[in-house]
Design an enzyme around this catalytic site. Structure first.
Site, PDB file in Angstrom:
ATOM      1  N   ARG A   6      38.447  -6.152  74.353  1.00 17.50           N
ATOM      2  CA  ARG A   6      39.135  -5.828  72.492  1.00 17.50           C
ATOM      3  C   ARG A   6      38.331  -5.489  72.105  1.00 17.50           C
ATOM      4  O   ARG A   6      38.376  -3.613  71.096  1.00 17.50           O
ATOM      5  CB  ARG A   6      40.558  -6.543  72.267  1.00 17.50           C
ATOM      6  CG  ARG A   6      41.420  -6.405  70.871  1.00 17.50           C
ATOM      7  CD  ARG A   6      41.695  -4.588  71.119  1.00 17.50           C
ATOM      8  NE  ARG A   6      42.550  -4.175  72.261  1.00 17.50           N
ATOM      9  CZ  ARG A   6      42.603  -3.072  72.711  1.00 17.50           C
ATOM     10  NH1 ARG A   6      41.709  -2.011  72.174  1.00 17.50           N
ATOM     11  NH2 ARG A   6      42.968  -2.485  74.202  1.00 17.50           N
ATOM     12  N   LYS A  23      37.176   5.550  49.974  1.00 17.62           N
ATOM     13  CA  LYS A  23      38.590   5.231  50.167  1.00 17.62           C
ATOM     14  C   LYS A  23      38.398   4.984  51.758  1.00 17.62           C
ATOM     15  O   LYS A  23      38.983   5.542  52.409  1.00 17.62           O
ATOM     16  CB  LYS A  23      39.521   6.601  50.419  1.00 17.62           C
ATOM     17  CG  LYS A  23      39.976   6.720  48.751  1.00 17.62           C
ATOM     18  CD  LYS A  23      40.929   7.810  48.631  1.00 17.62           C
ATOM     19  CE  LYS A  23      41.127   8.516  47.673  1.00 17.62           C
ATOM     20  NZ  LYS A  23      42.304   8.692  47.173  1.00 17.62           N
ATOM     21  N   LYS A  39      36.197   9.903  36.380  1.00 15.80           N
ATOM     22  CA  LYS A  39      37.004  10.110  35.900  1.00 15.80           C
ATOM     23  C   LYS A  39      37.787  10.532  35.047  1.00 15.80           C
ATOM     24  O   LYS A  39      37.218   9.656  33.500  1.00 15.80           O
ATOM     25  CB  LYS A  39      37.231   9.773  37.559  1.00 15.80           C
ATOM     26  CG  LYS A  39      37.245   9.510  38.967  1.00 15.80           C
ATOM     27  CD  LYS A  39      37.044   8.891  39.517  1.00 15.80           C
ATOM     28  CE  LYS A  39      38.434   9.103  40.834  1.00 15.80           C
ATOM     29  NZ  LYS A  39      38.130  10.364  41.127  1.00 15.80           N
ATOM     30  N   GLU A  97      35.324  14.951  36.741  1.00 15.90           N
ATOM     31  CA  GLU A  97      36.582  15.414  37.573  1.00 15.90           C
ATOM     32  C   GLU A  97      37.440  16.539  36.420  1.00 15.90           C
ATOM     33  O   GLU A  97      37.733  15.114  34.962  1.00 15.90           O
ATOM     34  CB  GLU A  97      37.623  13.713  37.693  1.00 15.90           C
ATOM     35  CG  GLU A  97      38.777  14.136  38.033  1.00 15.90           C
ATOM     36  CD  GLU A  97      39.706  12.919  38.844  1.00 15.90           C
ATOM     37  OE1 GLU A  97      39.481  12.133  40.314  1.00 15.90           O
ATOM     38  OE2 GLU A  97      40.375  12.345  37.563  1.00 15.90           O
ATOM     39  N   ASP A 115      40.386  18.870  40.643  1.00  9.99           N
ATOM     40  CA  ASP A 115      41.290  17.401  40.939  1.00  9.99           C
ATOM     41  C   ASP A 115      43.177  17.958  40.881  1.00  9.99           C
ATOM     42  O   ASP A 115      42.927  18.892  39.713  1.00  9.99           O
ATOM     43  CB  ASP A 115      41.290  16.533  39.771  1.00  9.99           C
ATOM     44  CG  ASP A 115      42.210  15.128  40.637  1.00  9.99           C
ATOM     45  OD1 ASP A 115      42.125  15.086  41.744  1.00  9.99           O
ATOM     46  OD2 ASP A 115      42.874  14.955  39.707  1.00  9.99           O
TER      47      ASP A 115
END
Length: 268
Positions: free
Chosen positions: A83, A118, A150, A180, A201
């Site tokens: 597994r 992410k 950002k 951004e 963006d």
């Protein structure tokens, strides 16, 4: 340690200690393979005497039914490691395969497919490796790689120009600065402030094309990155808009695991 804890009570209860067998790890769908070396290490960690034959290296495109690895030796070790070995291959092959689909969608454009931060906690290095196996490239691996300003950074420091000036003063000339931008006025301000990369963006492709077109004749223009809401149906339009980079969070946060299975035979 996570999977075995005090022991594999199923295998140890019903498989005699000296039983040997041969196992084949097979692709149950078309895929780009990734995680093979980790699978090999998982089996070897249970029994170093296992004979392991890697048939498909990471980055190989395989079809349904392809055998990617053969393992021969102690049956208990093969079953107990199964597994964990499959988890690595299924998850990382999913990231590599998803990346491959995006790269293929833009194959004759200048745009490069890149990942994001992410990622699954603890798996970042592995998932970003899988992106490369699928033909993509890595964006920032961690927060110290480059400056990425950002919207929340801009809100807390008083504007794009101030943010870029402070960043340049802090990191020097050798570190890239990306900003951004949500609309044309921010793009102009970021370019004037000296940003190396401008992230467009959630802009529609038509708007991105207009933005990039205004800078096309400038040899000193920044790089342009498209990001936000881009999927396999829209990535081609983003690439044709003339951007240099297209960052896709879904490569790592939403990639579907690829189905691989381990088929074991008792060895005579």
């Amino acid at each position: 340690r996570e999977d075995i804890r005090s022991g594999d009570i199923t295998t140890n209860s019903i498989v005699p200690p000296h039983t040997t067998g041969t196992a084949r790890m097979n692709a149950r769908e078309d895929a780009v393979v990734c995680g093979i070396d980790l699978a090999r290490l998982a089996f070897a960690a249970l029994d170093a005497s296992l004979r392991i034959k890697v048939l498909c290296a990471d980055g190989t495109r395989v079809q349904l039914g392809t055998t990617v690895m053969e393992i021969e030796g102690a049956g208990r070790a093969i079953l107990t490691a199964e597994r964990v070995a499959l988890n690595f291959v299924q998850r990382l092959s999913g990231v590599a395969t998803a990346t491959h689909h995006y790269v293929e969608a833009c194959h004759d454009t200048a745009a490069q497919i890149v990942d994001t931060r992410k990622t699954t906690p603890g798996w970042r290095v592995l998932e970003k490796y899988a992106v490369r196996c699928g033909g993509g490239r890595n964006h920032r691996v961690a927060l110290d790689d480059m400056v990425l300003i950002k919207d929340n950074h801009i809100a807390l420091c008083g504007g794009i120009t101030a943010a870029v000036e402070r960043a340049r003063l802090a990191v020097g000339h050798a570190v890239k600065i990306e900003v951004e931008c949500d609309h044309d006025e921010q793009v102009d301000e970021a370019a004037a402030a000296g940003a190396d990369i401008i992230l467009l963006d959630n802009m529609p492709a038509t708007q991105m094309q207009q933005v990039v077109g205004r800078f096309r004749i400038d040899s000193e223009r920044p790089l342009f990155e498209a990001s936000g809401g881009i999927n396999l149906q829209t990535v081609r339009a983003a690439a044709e808009a003339g951007v240099d980079l297209i960052s896709i969070g879904a490569l790592t946060h939403s990639a579907r695991a690829i189905d691989f299975g381990l088929d074991v035979d008792l060895r005579a």
